[in-house]
Scaffold this active site. Structure first.
Site, PDB file in Angstrom:
ATOM      1  N   ARG A  53       0.766   6.121   8.454  1.00  0.00           N
ATOM      2  CA  ARG A  53       1.153   4.968   9.284  1.00  0.00           C
ATOM      3  C   ARG A  53       2.378   4.293   8.696  1.00  0.00           C
ATOM      4  NH1 ARG A  53      -2.903   0.041  11.003  1.00  0.00           N
ATOM      5  NH2 ARG A  53      -3.091  -0.292   8.753  1.00  0.00           N
ATOM      6  N   ASP A  94      -6.687  -7.355   4.453  1.00  0.00           N
ATOM      7  CA  ASP A  94      -5.345  -6.769   4.419  1.00  0.00           C
ATOM      8  C   ASP A  94      -4.409  -7.650   5.233  1.00  0.00           C
ATOM      9  OD1 ASP A  94      -5.776  -6.160   7.052  1.00  0.00           O
ATOM     10  OD2 ASP A  94      -5.821  -4.000   6.786  1.00  0.00           O
TER      11      ASP A  94
END
Ligand SMILES: CC(=O)SCCNC(=O)CCNC(=O)[C@H](O)C(C)(C)COP(=O)(O)OP(=O)(O)OC[C@H]1O[C@@H](n2cnc3c(N)ncnc32)[C@H](O)[C@@H]1OP(=O)(O)O
Ligand SMILES: O=CC(=O)O
Ligand SMILES: [Mg+2]
Length: 563
Positions: free
Chosen positions: A176, A463
């Protein structure tokens, strides 16, 4: 005695127009080769205009939402939504994606652990789970190159020299890159910072496509996850990037496959259009639930009638979240691609068996909801969760790799309306919620400034996406003077209240982490940034964009003569 190369004086061998401002390291130089940098520069030069335009269109659309407009399906692309088309067939190598583990591209040990975890896929992350320091990015590229080559290993001196290496069966690798909005300030191309995701994608693709071709048989791969898009025009740019990469590398069109995260509110109205743009390169869609919640607040930042309740109450059972995942499943299965589920935030709790079992049960229930609704696979944040998640998915799928062809879609999915997708979530707003947002936001930001992009906090995975919710929720409540419950007493969210909460929560964090760690860490700096962002008159677009300048380290230019 032969003299050692002086790495302080060495510099990268760069093509015309490319300037590397990050630290020189001989290992990084094996990634930042002249040819790899030419490839990245070619991408930047072809697509920078389109990216600039797409970012401007994002701002323009947001101005319309700020003026009261609501997101909706685009009448101009009704023919795409109603058309009878499908994406390219699913490559056999990635038909089974029942459990995908995610994690940052560095540390190296974690990459090996993820590949060996028993998950079908490892999504290696340059995005939500990574603080994009130069060191992290470059070490991540080295890790991925070695992982694809099958040579990655690690000797853990902290663990008595334990050696980590790949097992015979490993997870398939998806990567990603960052979102379109982030620059890469250590790589300048034609005098301006490179587009971060083109650096991530370009370097990884350049160094991995040949190994994929050799190892993957049918010629499919590399595989990607694409984050934070808001409109199909952004997917069109990725499709162009893929086509250029395939052409330059001389591999078959359609070799690259990518799963798009539907993790912004505007994108849920564009799912068919996004798949259509990427139809030759698609590997489906994923419910990026955490950024999606963040995007709900951002999209409706000027709408006082759409305030979020406490963060802990905004789960998949809320009507707008359920509608989003159900529509995603229906859309993917109509177009014959995977409908991937998302991340449960619970992680194993080491020191409390009962609490650990309760956390596991929450994960199991979340995954059961996903597979029953029709998802083909889902995410795990930690290897310790994989057996339980596999049991749920594999048990439900009964040996099938996915349920794309079972036409599995929830009964309500065909009738989901624009209103269903934006219905305000229900629940109370509390001062305790403001406190928790603050405590979590500050600690995450301190970790991020220190180079860690994913951290365990209060037994949950945090995160960039989860931290964004904390930040924008505080901002939203302050901006609109929300009424908060303080143990039965109603109080108004004001900058003064936040200042008091900040002071108390900083003291609590200091007590929790200890004075020494607090002093050495970047907590005080994180507190100032977080506080400023919560009271800013205009909402900052991204926490990570605002704070990025603080992790950029430019090295003095090396002299013209190269080693
Ligand atoms: C919203 C989103 O975008 S979700 C996707 C992005 N977020 C992520 O990818 C988060 C991934 N998860 C993680 O980063 C970590 O699991 C954390 C930070 C949540 C918890 O980390 P820790 O508390 O350090 O984990 P813990 O101490 O339990 O680790 C135990 C072992 O598991 C390994 N491990 C933990 N998480 C992972 C992972 N995601 N992938 C691979 N290995 C892992 C550790 O390397 C360690 O290995 P070792 O025993 O060989 O040393
Ligand atoms: O990237 C995933 C998310 O939930 O955000
Ligand atoms: Mg995300």
């Amino acid at each position: 005695m032969p003299s050692m190369p002086d790495t302080a004086m060495a510099s990268y061998d760069t093509p015309e127009g490319v300037d590397i401002r990050g630290r020189y390291d001989p290992e990084f130089a094996t990634i930042l080769t002249r040819d790899a940098l030419s490839f990245v520069a070619g991408l930047q030069r072809e697509f920078r205009g389109a990216v600039r335009h797409a970012m401007e269109r994002r701002r323009e659309t947001q101005r319309r939402y700020d003026a009261g407009e609501l997101p909706r399906f685009d009448p101009a692309t009704k023919f795409v939504r109603e058309g009878d088309w499908t994406c390219a067939p699913v490559p056999p190598a990635i038909a089974d994606r029942t459990v995908e583990i995610t994690g940052p591209v560095d540390p190296r040990k974690m990459v090996i652990n993820a590949l060996n975890s028993g998950a079908k896929v490892f999504m290696a992350d340059f995005e939500d789970a990574l603080a994009p320091t130069w060191e992290n990015l470059m070490r991540g590229q080295v890790n991925l190159r070695d992982a694809v080559a099958g040579t990655i290993s690690f000797r853990d001196t902290a663990r008595g020299g334990r050696v980590y290496k790949l097992e015979e069966r490993t997870a398939k690798l998806f990567v990603r890159p960052r979102g379109w909005h982030l620059p890469e300030a250590h790589v300048f191309i034609d005098g301006e910072p490179a587009i971060g995701c083109l650096v991530d994608f370009g370097l990884y693709f350049f160094h991995s496509h040949a190994a994929f071709r050799a190892g993957q048989g049918a010629g499919f791969g590399p595989f990607f996850y694409l984050p934070k898009m808001e409109h199909s025009r952004e997917a069109r740019i990725w499709n162009g990037v893929f086509e250029r990469a395939e052409r330059v590398a001389g591999i078959e069109r359609g070799s690259i496959r990518a799963t798009v995260l539907v993790e912004t509110l505007p994108a849920v109205f564009q799912m068919d259009e996004i798949l259509h743009e990427l139809r030759d390169h698609s590997a489906g869609l994923n419910c990026g639930r955490w950024d999606y919640i963040f995007s709900y607040v951002k999209t409706f930042r000027a709408h006082p009638d759409r305030l979020l309740p406490d963060r802990a109450l905004v789960g998949m059972a809320q009507h707008f979240m359920r509608s989003y995942s159900h529509l995603l499943i229906r859309t993917c299965h109509r177009r014959q691609v995977h409908a991937m589920g998302g991340m449960a935030a619970q992680i194993p709790i080491k020191d409390d068996a009962a609490a650990n079992e309760a956390a596991l049960e929450l994960v199991r229930n979340d995954k059961l909801r996903e597979v029953r609704a029709g998802h083909d696979g889902t995410w795990a944040a930690h290897p310790g969760l994989i057996p339980a998640i596999r049991e749920v998915f594999e048990g439900h799928l009964g040996g099938k790799p996915n349920q794309i062809n079972a036409a599995a879609a929830p009964a309500d999915a065909a009738a989901i309306t624009e209103e269903d997708l934006i219905q305000p979530p229900r629940g109370g707003r509390t001062v305790e919620g403001l406190r928790l947002n603050t405590r979590v936001g500050v600690q995450y930001l301190a970790a991020w400034l220190g180079g860690s992009g994913s951290v365990p906090l209060y037994n949950l995975m945090e995160d960039a996406a989860t931290a964004e919710i904390s930040r924008v929720q505080n901002w939203q409540w302050l901006r609109h003077g929300a009424t908060l419950d303080a143990g039965g007493v109603a109080v108004r969210a004001t900058p003064e209240l936040l200042a008091r909460v900040m002071e108390e929560e900083m003291a609590r964090v200091r007590a929790e982490v200890g004075a020494e760690r607090f002093r050495r860490g970047r907590y005080a700096e994180a507190g100032k940034i977080f506080s400023r962002q919560c009271v800013a008159p205009e909402l900052d677009d991204f926490l990570t964009l605002d704070a990025y300048g603080l992790i950029v380290v430019h090295h003095p230019r090396a002299p013209a003569s190269k080693l």
